[in-house]
Design a protein around this motif. Structure first.
Motif, mmCIF file in Angstrom:
data_model
loop_
_atom_site.group_PDB
_atom_site.id
_atom_site.type_symbol
_atom_site.label_atom_id
_atom_site.label_comp_id
_atom_site.label_asym_id
_atom_site.label_seq_id
_atom_site.Cartn_x
_atom_site.Cartn_y
_atom_site.Cartn_z
ATOM 1 N N ARG A 1 -7.943 7.796 -2.609
ATOM 2 C CA ARG A 1 -7.979 6.339 -2.738
ATOM 3 C C ARG A 1 -7.566 5.679 -1.427
ATOM 4 O O ARG A 1 -8.185 4.710 -0.981
ATOM 5 C CB ARG A 1 -7.054 5.913 -3.876
ATOM 6 N N ALA A 2 -6.530 6.205 -0.787
ATOM 7 C CA ALA A 2 -6.054 5.644 0.479
ATOM 8 C C ALA A 2 -7.135 5.741 1.554
ATOM 9 O O ALA A 2 -7.372 4.792 2.312
ATOM 10 C CB ALA A 2 -4.795 6.378 0.928
ATOM 11 N N GLU A 3 -7.791 6.888 1.618
ATOM 12 C CA GLU A 3 -8.843 7.089 2.610
ATOM 13 C C GLU A 3 -9.988 6.115 2.387
ATOM 14 O O GLU A 3 -10.508 5.515 3.341
ATOM 15 C CB GLU A 3 -9.330 8.532 2.532
ATOM 16 N N ALA A 4 -10.380 5.947 1.127
ATOM 17 C CA ALA A 4 -11.481 5.028 0.805
ATOM 18 C C ALA A 4 -11.123 3.588 1.161
ATOM 19 O O ALA A 4 -11.925 2.863 1.770
ATOM 20 C CB ALA A 4 -11.837 5.139 -0.676
ATOM 21 N N LEU A 5 -9.910 3.158 0.799
ATOM 22 C CA LEU A 5 -9.482 1.791 1.108
ATOM 23 C C LEU A 5 -9.393 1.568 2.607
ATOM 24 O O LEU A 5 -9.829 0.529 3.121
ATOM 25 C CB LEU A 5 -8.118 1.522 0.462
ATOM 26 N N ASN B 1 -11.029 3.113 4.988
ATOM 27 C CA ASN B 1 -12.367 3.076 5.582
ATOM 28 C C ASN B 1 -13.063 1.745 5.332
ATOM 29 O O ASN B 1 -13.710 1.192 6.224
ATOM 30 C CB ASN B 1 -13.213 4.227 5.029
ATOM 31 N N VAL B 2 -12.936 1.233 4.107
ATOM 32 C CA VAL B 2 -13.534 -0.065 3.782
ATOM 33 C C VAL B 2 -12.907 -1.164 4.635
ATOM 34 O O VAL B 2 -13.605 -2.019 5.200
ATOM 35 C CB VAL B 2 -13.362 -0.381 2.278
ATOM 36 N N LEU B 3 -11.585 -1.130 4.732
ATOM 37 C CA LEU B 3 -10.885 -2.150 5.526
ATOM 38 C C LEU B 3 -11.273 -2.063 6.998
ATOM 39 O O LEU B 3 -11.519 -3.085 7.651
ATOM 40 C CB LEU B 3 -9.377 -1.964 5.345
ATOM 41 N N ARG B 4 -11.338 -0.852 7.538
ATOM 42 C CA ARG B 4 -11.737 -0.687 8.937
ATOM 43 C C ARG B 4 -13.140 -1.252 9.174
ATOM 44 O O ARG B 4 -13.376 -1.973 10.160
ATOM 45 C CB ARG B 4 -11.701 0.786 9.330
ATOM 46 N N ASP B 5 -14.068 -0.940 8.279
ATOM 47 C CA ASP B 5 -15.438 -1.417 8.448
ATOM 48 C C ASP B 5 -15.510 -2.942 8.428
ATOM 49 O O ASP B 5 -16.290 -3.549 9.174
ATOM 50 C CB ASP B 5 -16.332 -0.833 7.351
ATOM 51 N N GLU B 6 -14.702 -3.564 7.566
ATOM 52 C CA GLU B 6 -14.685 -5.028 7.511
ATOM 53 C C GLU B 6 -14.071 -5.618 8.781
ATOM 54 O O GLU B 6 -14.570 -6.598 9.332
ATOM 55 C CB GLU B 6 -13.901 -5.503 6.287
ATOM 56 N N LEU B 7 -13.006 -5.009 9.265
ATOM 57 C CA LEU B 7 -12.326 -5.520 10.454
ATOM 58 C C LEU B 7 -13.180 -5.344 11.711
ATOM 59 O O LEU B 7 -13.100 -6.148 12.645
ATOM 60 C CB LEU B 7 -10.985 -4.816 10.631
ATOM 61 N N GLN C 1 -0.075 7.359 7.758
ATOM 62 C CA GLN C 1 -0.156 8.378 6.714
ATOM 63 C C GLN C 1 -1.586 8.817 6.436
ATOM 64 O O GLN C 1 -1.834 9.994 6.166
ATOM 65 C CB GLN C 1 0.480 7.833 5.435
ATOM 66 N N VAL C 2 -2.524 7.893 6.503
ATOM 67 C CA VAL C 2 -3.919 8.250 6.214
ATOM 68 C C VAL C 2 -4.452 9.192 7.284
ATOM 69 O O VAL C 2 -5.113 10.187 6.979
ATOM 70 C CB VAL C 2 -4.804 6.995 6.100
ATOM 71 N N ARG C 3 -4.144 8.937 8.529
ATOM 72 C CA ARG C 3 -4.614 9.822 9.599
ATOM 73 C C ARG C 3 -3.916 11.182 9.525
ATOM 74 O O ARG C 3 -4.496 12.207 9.879
ATOM 75 C CB ARG C 3 -4.383 9.185 10.972
ATOM 76 N N ARG C 4 -2.673 11.200 9.038
ATOM 77 C CA ARG C 4 -1.957 12.470 8.864
ATOM 78 C C ARG C 4 -2.400 13.188 7.598
ATOM 79 O O ARG C 4 -1.913 14.278 7.297
ATOM 80 C CB ARG C 4 -0.443 12.236 8.770
ATOM 81 N N GLN C 5 -3.279 12.558 6.817
ATOM 82 C CA GLN C 5 -3.781 13.153 5.581
ATOM 83 C C GLN C 5 -2.639 13.415 4.588
ATOM 84 O O GLN C 5 -2.559 14.472 3.954
ATOM 85 C CB GLN C 5 -4.532 14.450 5.856
ATOM 86 N N ALA C 6 -1.762 12.425 4.442
ATOM 87 C CA ALA C 6 -0.680 12.531 3.470
ATOM 88 C C ALA C 6 -1.274 12.549 2.061
ATOM 89 O O ALA C 6 -2.234 11.840 1.771
ATOM 90 C CB ALA C 6 0.283 11.354 3.615
ATOM 91 N N GLN C 7 -0.697 13.367 1.165
ATOM 92 C CA GLN C 7 -1.237 13.480 -0.183
ATOM 93 C C GLN C 7 -0.954 12.238 -1.023
ATOM 94 O O GLN C 7 -1.668 11.947 -1.980
ATOM 95 C CB GLN C 7 -0.685 14.720 -0.871
ATOM 96 N N LEU D 1 -4.109 -5.653 0.138
ATOM 97 C CA LEU D 1 -5.560 -5.692 0.028
ATOM 98 C C LEU D 1 -5.905 -5.978 -1.413
ATOM 99 O O LEU D 1 -5.307 -5.400 -2.336
ATOM 100 C CB LEU D 1 -6.140 -4.344 0.466
ATOM 101 N N GLN D 2 -6.843 -6.862 -1.642
ATOM 102 C CA GLN D 2 -7.229 -7.248 -3.007
ATOM 103 C C GLN D 2 -7.563 -6.014 -3.846
ATOM 104 O O GLN D 2 -8.306 -5.149 -3.427
ATOM 105 C CB GLN D 2 -8.441 -8.179 -2.954
#
Length: 569
Positions: free
Chosen positions: A159-163, A165-171, A183-189, A232-233
């Motif tokens: 879920r974190a990865e998906a959110l 990625n969506v946020l990055r694409d919008e920004l 944490q997302v780049r470190r692939q935290a569980q 994020l909404q």
């Protein structure tokens, strides 16, 4: 609207109808439909009411409700029920061990309508006094509430990865460069902060741009001129957007990816990684490690100083990669609780570029998952033989089972049936409330069973939902080493079990690990990437990864194991 959203609406409606004492037949209609449709491969949103009625568990009334959901995006029945239900009561549905009937008792008879008051009532002993509850139930509720509280504001890796990625694409529609960090780049569980770095020469203008984005809500108290923080909404996880000029963003990406305990590691240069990153201009992250006199650590492993101990024994090119994986084991089909047939699953596995596929449908005790008895096992294996005749010699389906580990540690089939499989994944699914001693003893007996090939999801945990039962990890890993049992890294983002922190010890003891998706549908095969991420996080090398074996090597391994077993018998 996808199937899962429709099923969730139907399931919640059924629960709330039961909570509010609706007609039992109406309640059952929703519950039955939700149960059956959760496993359908049909695209519900594309079906007419007439076609929906043809699906198992769907009557005329529910078919009409599904069409209402698809056409309007909501369900009036559910809206009316939600209006009559306190928000806190809805939160109580997340408490493990509390069904609708008990929640109704707590709310309507005791007057508790939120988890906070329920926790207080447990702590003062009030819940134990309710008829049908008792002290044991009260303690379980309290433990679940404390676990829920500790997980608040977090999301799973997927879920974190998906959110992010969506946020990055919008920004990126507004900024020249945006990098996912933390944490997302470190692939935290589990992730409690979605952190992204934004390149900008003008932080004031950037803050104005961010204020215009309707899907972001700023927390001004947490924010600063160079850091936007808020939500994020649709998610309560913290979002942190850090603003940096072009000449700083690379070094800041490195700093924010690593934890403090990793950054303060001193190198042979006499400086720590953090000191090097802050004081010397560098072009790459590799250069930071080099100037500090330390080996380069991949982003996934930048959790602590233990990564440097690993690096003293291994090199980064030993880490397992997607390209190293040759097959996918531990999968389910329509024979048990999967959504797709063995053939569909195997074909998709082959399309993804793998050389073998292992089916491991549930065993007979798993009634909740349509577990196979001995007769159905034989029928499935005959189907696999037919399919393998078509696939040979470049691809193969291995005959496996996910055998329940029973309460006494025995496996869920007789000797003859167990011997008919190419491999056995042994897993615990029932009676999860065990002490450390009992849980460990149970697993040890299963490991000692000569038919056990792989120990499946060793602790039974569900991330953010259920703690695993306690086990003595060292004793379990040592036993797997003694009996040559592979340990699973269950790649489902709901599990990621065994925990990555034990991977290095398993390798030290010579125990191989198998990255298994526990896939129940074709799309689930891609969950392998989450298992790969935590495997790399724990330092998993390709030579210690079970399913990096080639098809020929896997055939030889399993055949040798069966020959050895037959000699012992």
């Amino acid at each position: 609207m996808d199937n899962s959203e429709i099923v969730d609406i139907l399931e919640l409606t059924g629960r709330l109808l039961e909570l509010h004492d609706a007609d039992a037949f109406r309640v059952r209609a929703y519950q039955t439909a939700a149960f059956n449709l959760d496993k359908t491969t049909e695209h519900l949103a594309q079906l007419s009411a007439a076609d929906l009625i043809k699906l198992p568990g769907v009557g005329k009334m529910v078919a009409g409700k599904i069409r209402e959901i698809v056409e309007t995006g909501r369900l009036q029945d559910l809206d009316e029920l939600l209006a009559r239900t306190p928000e806190g009561v809805l939160e109580m549905f997340r408490i493990k061990g509390l069904g609708v009937k008990k929640i109704k008792t707590i709310w309507q008879e005791v007057g508790i309508d939120n988890p906070r008051d329920l926790k207080i009532a447990c702590e003062n002993g009030q819940i134990a006094q309710i008829k049908g509850f008792g002290e044991k139930m009260q303690e379980k509720i309290l433990q679940s509430l404390e676990f829920m509280q500790s997980q608040s504001g977090k999301v799973r890796m997927d879920r974190a990865e998906a959110l992010a990625n969506v946020l990055r694409d919008e920004l990126l529609k507004r900024f020249a460069r945006v990098e996912i960090s933390g944490q997302v780049r470190r692939q935290a569980q589990e992730v409690d902060t979605l952190q992204l770095l934004i390149e900008t020469p003008d932080p004031v203008a950037a803050q104005r741009d961010l204020a215009e984005l309707s899907f972001l809500t700023q927390n001004e108290a947490l924010s600063s001129p160079f850091a936007w923080r808020g939500e994020l909404q649709g998610s309560d996880v913290l979002v942190e957007l850090l603003l940096y000029p072009k000449n700083q963003i690379d070094q800041r990406l490195f700093i924010h990816t690593a934890t403090e305990s990793h950054l303060v590691q001193p190198g042979s240069s006499g400086q720590t990684l953090l000191q090097v990153a802050l004081t010397q201009p560098v072009a790459t992250e590799e250069e930071i490690y080099s100037r500090a006199g330390l080996p380069y650590i991949v982003p996934e492993m930048r959790e602590n100083a233990r990564a440097f101990d690993w690096a003293a024994r291994h090199s980064n090119d030993e880490l397992v990669t997607w390209e190293d994986l040759r097959g996918i084991l531990h999968n389910h089909s329509t024979w048990s609780d999967g959504k797709h047939t063995v053939e569909q699953m195997a074909l998709h596995c082959r399309e993804l570029g793998f050389d073998y596929f292992g089916i491991a449908d549930h065993s007979q005790t798993a009634n909740y998952a349509k577990g196979l008895d001995e007769n159905r096992v034989r029928q499935q294996q005959e189907e696999i033989d037919r399919l393998n005749a078509q696939f040979s010699p470049s691809f193969r389906i291995f005959k496996g089972t996910e055998s329940d580990i029973l309460s006494d540690g025995s496996l869920d089939f007789d000797e003859e049936t167990l011997a008919s499989f190419d491999y056995v994944v042994a897993s615990v699914h029932q009676n999860l409330n065990m002490s450390l001693e009992k849980a460990t003893t149970r697993l040890l007996r299963a490991i000692e069973n000569p038919h056990t090939t792989i120990l499946g999801h060793p602790t039974g945990r569900l991330l953010l939902a259920r703690e695993g039962y306690p086990i003595d990890h060292r004793a379990i890993i040592d036993a797997c080493a003694e009996h040559q049992v592979v340990i699973e890294i269950n790649a489902s983002p709901y599990r990621l079990d065994i925990d990555w922190r034990w991977i290095d010890y398993a390798m030290e003891r010579g125990v191989m690990l198998s990255i298994n998706p526990d896939a129940h549908e074709m799309a689930g095969l891609l969950d392998m990437r989450y298992g790969l991420a935590v495997g790399r996080k724990g330092g998993l090398t390709k030579n210690m990864t079970f399913n990096t074996l080639s098809l020929g090597e896997m055939e030889t391994y399993l055949q040798d194991r069966k020959r050895k077993l037959s000699k012992e018998v």
